[in-house]
Design a protein around this motif. Structure first.
Motif, PDB file in Angstrom:
ATOM      1  N   SER A  98     -20.775   8.008   2.035  1.00  0.00           N
ATOM      2  CA  SER A  98     -20.407   7.039   0.995  1.00  0.00           C
ATOM      3  C   SER A  98     -19.169   7.509   0.221  1.00  0.00           C
ATOM      4  O   SER A  98     -18.359   6.698  -0.211  1.00  0.00           O
ATOM      5  CB  SER A  98     -21.582   6.834   0.029  1.00  0.00           C
ATOM      6  N   GLY A 102     -16.240   6.516   2.137  1.00  0.00           N
ATOM      7  CA  GLY A 102     -16.022   5.092   1.888  1.00  0.00           C
ATOM      8  C   GLY A 102     -15.298   4.858   0.568  1.00  0.00           C
ATOM      9  O   GLY A 102     -14.354   4.066   0.500  1.00  0.00           O
ATOM     10  N   ASP A 103     -15.720   5.581  -0.470  1.00  0.00           N
ATOM     11  CA  ASP A 103     -15.070   5.430  -1.781  1.00  0.00           C
ATOM     12  C   ASP A 103     -13.586   5.786  -1.699  1.00  0.00           C
ATOM     13  O   ASP A 103     -12.735   5.083  -2.244  1.00  0.00           O
ATOM     14  CB  ASP A 103     -15.746   6.333  -2.830  1.00  0.00           C
ATOM     15  N   ARG A 159     -11.685   3.123   0.169  1.00  0.00           N
ATOM     16  CA  ARG A 159     -11.554   1.911  -0.650  1.00  0.00           C
ATOM     17  C   ARG A 159     -10.446   2.094  -1.693  1.00  0.00           C
ATOM     18  O   ARG A 159      -9.606   1.225  -1.907  1.00  0.00           O
ATOM     19  CB  ARG A 159     -12.878   1.588  -1.333  1.00  0.00           C
ATOM     20  N   ASN A 160     -10.458   3.269  -2.296  1.00  0.00           N
ATOM     21  CA  ASN A 160      -9.465   3.601  -3.303  1.00  0.00           C
ATOM     22  C   ASN A 160      -8.040   3.534  -2.747  1.00  0.00           C
ATOM     23  O   ASN A 160      -7.154   2.902  -3.320  1.00  0.00           O
ATOM     24  CB  ASN A 160      -9.765   5.030  -3.783  1.00  0.00           C
ATOM     25  N   SER A 177      -7.213  -0.165  -1.659  1.00  0.00           N
ATOM     26  CA  SER A 177      -7.047  -1.144  -2.741  1.00  0.00           C
ATOM     27  C   SER A 177      -5.782  -0.857  -3.556  1.00  0.00           C
ATOM     28  O   SER A 177      -5.239  -1.747  -4.199  1.00  0.00           O
ATOM     29  CB  SER A 177      -8.291  -1.179  -3.638  1.00  0.00           C
ATOM     30  N   GLN A 230     -17.370   0.531   7.606  1.00  0.00           N
ATOM     31  CA  GLN A 230     -16.899   0.776   6.231  1.00  0.00           C
ATOM     32  C   GLN A 230     -15.540   0.113   6.012  1.00  0.00           C
ATOM     33  O   GLN A 230     -15.309  -0.541   4.988  1.00  0.00           O
ATOM     34  CB  GLN A 230     -16.767   2.291   5.975  1.00  0.00           C
ATOM     35  N   VAL A 231     -14.653   0.272   6.976  1.00  0.00           N
ATOM     36  CA  VAL A 231     -13.302  -0.287   6.834  1.00  0.00           C
ATOM     37  C   VAL A 231     -13.356  -1.817   6.823  1.00  0.00           C
ATOM     38  O   VAL A 231     -12.665  -2.471   6.037  1.00  0.00           O
ATOM     39  CB  VAL A 231     -12.371   0.241   7.953  1.00  0.00           C
ATOM     40  N   LYS A 290     -15.767  -3.689   5.781  1.00  0.00           N
ATOM     41  CA  LYS A 290     -16.305  -4.127   4.500  1.00  0.00           C
ATOM     42  C   LYS A 290     -15.222  -4.080   3.414  1.00  0.00           C
ATOM     43  O   LYS A 290     -15.054  -5.018   2.624  1.00  0.00           O
ATOM     44  CB  LYS A 290     -17.481  -3.226   4.111  1.00  0.00           C
ATOM     45  N   ILE A 291     -14.473  -2.996   3.408  1.00  0.00           N
ATOM     46  CA  ILE A 291     -13.379  -2.872   2.431  1.00  0.00           C
ATOM     47  C   ILE A 291     -12.365  -3.987   2.648  1.00  0.00           C
ATOM     48  O   ILE A 291     -11.901  -4.628   1.701  1.00  0.00           O
ATOM     49  CB  ILE A 291     -12.702  -1.482   2.558  1.00  0.00           C
ATOM     50  N   ASN A 294     -13.661  -7.258   1.327  1.00  0.00           N
ATOM     51  CA  ASN A 294     -13.628  -7.284  -0.138  1.00  0.00           C
ATOM     52  C   ASN A 294     -12.212  -7.488  -0.677  1.00  0.00           C
ATOM     53  O   ASN A 294     -12.019  -8.097  -1.724  1.00  0.00           O
ATOM     54  CB  ASN A 294     -14.173  -5.974  -0.717  1.00  0.00           C
ATOM     55  N   LEU A 295     -11.242  -6.946   0.034  1.00  0.00           N
ATOM     56  CA  LEU A 295      -9.863  -6.986  -0.462  1.00  0.00           C
ATOM     57  C   LEU A 295      -9.067  -8.124   0.170  1.00  0.00           C
ATOM     58  O   LEU A 295      -7.849  -8.195   0.021  1.00  0.00           O
ATOM     59  CB  LEU A 295      -9.166  -5.646  -0.194  1.00  0.00           C
TER      60      LEU A 295
END
Lengths: 556, 556
Positions: free
Chosen positions: B210, B213-214, B217-218, B221, B241-242, B244-245, B248-249
């Motif tokens: 996780s 993943g953070d 994402r950071n 984004s 994971q990618v 999902k990011i 979201n973006l």
């Protein structure tokens, strides 16, 4: 003598685009100096190459203006190309005593008449004035002794070259990076700082050398058998740590392996290693002492197959064979590319029942290059107007530029240069408007520069699938085959297992010969090229390999 | 059928002495199963070799007793040798859905008739009974999905094989290592635990997925341009994971590169990757979307020169060329040996003005193998009577044995075995009293095992200094030279620069011919061996190189 501009020009010839090969020319008008002349070890694809040195044409062409070559420290990536330069041009060599000691031996081995090279020992207490420059040496800590950074006073301002450095506080002051002296320059308007980028990817600070000493002492004092320490020969600081531990623990010291012996003997001559000579014994006498009273300092930390350590591990060393209860300490880095060789030796030592301590499992080594916080400190101490990252691949220089920005330098004042760029100060700014020829010269045996792209390509092809030689002799008059087709191969297939392949290839060749009529013009040429093509296809189809095909076709 | 002992025998055929090549036979009486059949990538000295597989003679000889081959997960070092086995013997293959999906494609590519292989999908909910064994599958987290450990109920007790695993808590439960199930076995008297030693040198715990993943994402984004993520194709967890990011973006997703496309398509078919299909676009349409709405998931994280990423970096990719403001993320390990290739691409990307994030500077990758504390946890959960470290070089197995001792196992109950050892349970203890044949088979093109020591030695010699071919033809009757000596070379010197060397070599040869009288018995043989020796000496003296010398001497 060419007429030179009255401006400050910094010209990196190596080390800005790779780790190694460090070399730089600094000139102002008709005064020029060189800092370092390093080599690089060959990359994987440079098959058979021994070492790589920079293209030094610029220096050879301008040798009349070059007043001296200054060596920051005694590592190969800073001094290794020097013999290749000095055999052609005569430039005085400046360095600290240990550095001069090492380079002298190198030059002697190279068979350059000793008398033709002029050496000048320098030290941090005395400045050197040469032409338009005044050079001041600043002690830096690194993984060899006697390293210096250089502050160069030029007609337009002070430039600081850090050399290779890191910060370490808990060691004797004669080995510490002289941060006070760097700080003093920080108050004098430093025009430009050139700083070592090797470890810019590493966060935080390097581990202090004293911690490494503590770990080593801990391991050695808990050992009841022999201790064998393998390390880089030039790491005199580490060798001194081990000597001190040995003396405290009442262990006799053996130095073994040519490079360690050389390096220690130079350091002793210079008084840089001092200990009771009774505590050193010859390797031949080692087996007369109890195991628990012995420590052996040796070579082979990179897994070199003919090194002392490798021979001890495989049981072919004359005096020392690794046995149960020995402890072997590899007090060194796993240099990328050597990993497999090193771990092979580690596995062998474990199988012999001995213990091995290495950097992956214990803090028994620290890099000699500053980490991010130390690099920031260097920028903050020297307060330069301009910053030029040196010593690194492009990505290291890039990150070092970012790091400098993060501590307050403005982007326009950071120069991301490459080898050959002429970084010229115009009174306001450093500009890159021209480049000189640079590059890499491959040294293979006594051949300097004759191995180039085409030879390497042939070696690569030979290395992957070997070669097949086809010999055919025609009767010149009748056009009839009087010998062959004879096929021999090397590095391609092992005869007894896949030999039929080679036999079958004969049929392919015979068909080609039949197809090209005896009176065809350029018959041998045509047959040669047809064989080349057909055999390449045939072997690719049958066994999915592409050996080099060499047809030898004669008409007699 | 040979008569087999009614005792439990564990026979590792690979993976106990190297990273990779994992394969193991477990037998009791006439029942036998195999766990994994992995390959290894060649070591540096295995020039031209494509892959390495274990010697599987023992399996071929005993195929009548082998009831099934169980694959723990879909990585090459666990399944890569299977096609080479299945082309000779017919053994049913057991694995979880994703693993079966991957191996099916491999087998098809290998041209083994699909109908001849029987596949059985397994899952952690259902046990499999085969002969004397009952197998229970335990979900483990690893860098691909659908990994399992296996609990094998044998007539003399339970054996647990962990497969490759690590512990990660903050992920969907379908991916977590099922520590509860391992713990349940811990209450059932586990006879022996066999556990993954790969990362035994690493202290502490692996970073939780996780966190990776953070970080991803950071980075993503904060990016205003295109994002290109290179990773291992089998790392479906990371790909999810990618995705999902990206969703979201509001970035469209492009999958590019054959292995990524294959792996994603299998995972989609199995419902292991679920996302709105509108969010995926074809690479051909990528340039129709704004940069800030794109994310490209691709191959090439190891610097492979023909991979998508390498082509993007060097500007030869058809649709995507790296440009300023792109961010490239290498979400993968630097596998030793690939460092130079990877960093070359990183340097190239920086030079194009884009940013690159890689594991040396950011936490965007985590190993799939448990670190020390997780390994201790596995031993504590399963409470085995005996412990057999697997998956590692000797040093890894050695350290894992020490680790097991440190958590309370007694030294006598830890078995430090090597490939081929027959680890037999005698009712009280595991003993090693015999060994079966094991080893490594080198696969080069379509050749399986024909490249051995002698071929590799020839390739190495050719790779270092190339070769020199000398052709001489004598008149059979008069003994006079009617052609040559003709010299050609490959990978030795570049003709125009050091050509004189080759000319001078002719004199050496002519002297030899003069010295050996025309009527000498075995004249050509003698001349051949004299040329070999003299030229080797000559080139060594003049240029310090040792090319392979091939004299072709004919009498016609």
């Amino acid at each position: 003598m060419s007429i030179k501009k009255k401006s400050l020009r910094i010209i990196p010839l190596g080390g800005l685009g790779e780790i190694g090969l460090n070399m730089m020319v600094i000139e102002y008008g008709d005064s020029a100096i060189i800092i370092d002349a390093g080599l690089m070890f060959p990359e994987d694809y440079m098959l058979g190459v021994d070492i790589v040195i920079p293209v030094m044409d610029y220096v050879r062409k301008n040798s009349d203006t070059i007043l001296g070559i200054f060596l920051t420290h005694a590592h190969e990536d800073h001094i290794g190309a020097l013999p290749y330069l000095l055999k052609d041009v005569n430039i005085p060599v400046y360095g600290t005593p240990f550095t001069i000691g090492i380079i002298k031996r190198k030059i002697e081995e190279f068979n350059i008449p000793g008398s033709s090279v002029v050496y000048h020992e320098v030290n941090p207490k005395n400045k050197v004035k040469l032409g338009e420059f005044e050079l001041d040496f600043i002690r830096v800590n690194h993984s060899t002794i006697d390293g210096v950074g250089i502050a160069i006073n030029t007609p337009v301002g002070i430039i600081i070259h850090t050399g290779d450095f890191k910060i370490s506080y808990s060691i004797a002051s004669e080995y510490k990076t002289d941060i006070n002296k760097f700080a003093q320059y920080g108050n004098k308007n430093v025009l430009a700082l050139m700083s070592d980028s090797t470890n810019v990817e590493k966060e935080g600070y390097t581990v202090d050398a004293s911690k490494i000493g503590d770990t080593l002492r801990n391991i050695i004092s808990n050992s009841s058998g022999r201790v064998i320490v393998a390390l880089f020969a030039s790491n005199i600081g580490r060798i001194k740590q081990v000597i001190k531990i040995a003396e405290n623990l009442n262990r006799k010291i053996v130095f073994n392996g040519r490079s360690v012996e050389t390096s220690v003997s130079i350091a002793k001559e210079l008084g840089r290693i001092n200990f009771n000579p009774d505590n050193e014994i010859d390797i031949k006498d080692a087996n007369n002492y109890p195991d628990e009273n012995l420590i052996i300092i040796t070579t082979g930390s990179q897994g070199e197959p003919m090194s002392s350590l490798a021979r001890m591990a495989t049981g072919v060393h004359k005096q020392i064979k690794i046995k149960t209860d020995d402890i072997v300490i590899l007090s060194s880095k796993f240099i990328p590319g050597n990993e497999k060789a090193i771990t092979n030796i580690i596995n062998t030592i474990y199988k012999r029942g001995a213990d091995v301590i290495y950097e992956k499992i214990s803090d028994i080594h620290v890099s000699g290059h500053a980490f991010q916080e130390e690099l920031k400190m260097m920028i903050n101490l020297t307060k330069p107007t301009f910053f030029i990252p040196i010593h690194g691949e492009y990505r290291h220089l890039f990150h070092h530029a970012k790091l400098a920005e993060s501590v307050g330098l403005s982007k326009e004042n950071i120069i991301l240069a490459e080898n050959g760029n002429v970084i010229e100060y115009n009174g306001n700014n450093f500009e890159i408007n021209e480049s000189v020829t640079t590059g890499r010269v491959l040294v293979d045996g006594k051949g300097i520069g004759d191995v180039g792209r085409s030879v390497l390509k042939e070696r690569r092809m030979l290395s992957e699938d070997g070669l097949v030689i086809v010999t055919i002799v025609f009767d010149e008059e009748t056009g009839i085959v009087i010998h062959g087709p004879e096929i021999i191969s090397r590095g391609f297939v092992f005869w007894t297992q896949t030999g039929h392949l080679v036999d079958d290839a004969q049929c392919v060749i015979l068909e080609i010969i039949e197809d090209v009529h005896a009176e065809t013009k350029n018959r041998t040429e045509i047959i040669r090229s047809k064989i080349q093509k057909a055999l390449t296809q045939y072997f690719n189809y049958t066994i999915r390999r592409r050996p080099v095909i060499v047809p030898i076709i004669l008409e007699l």
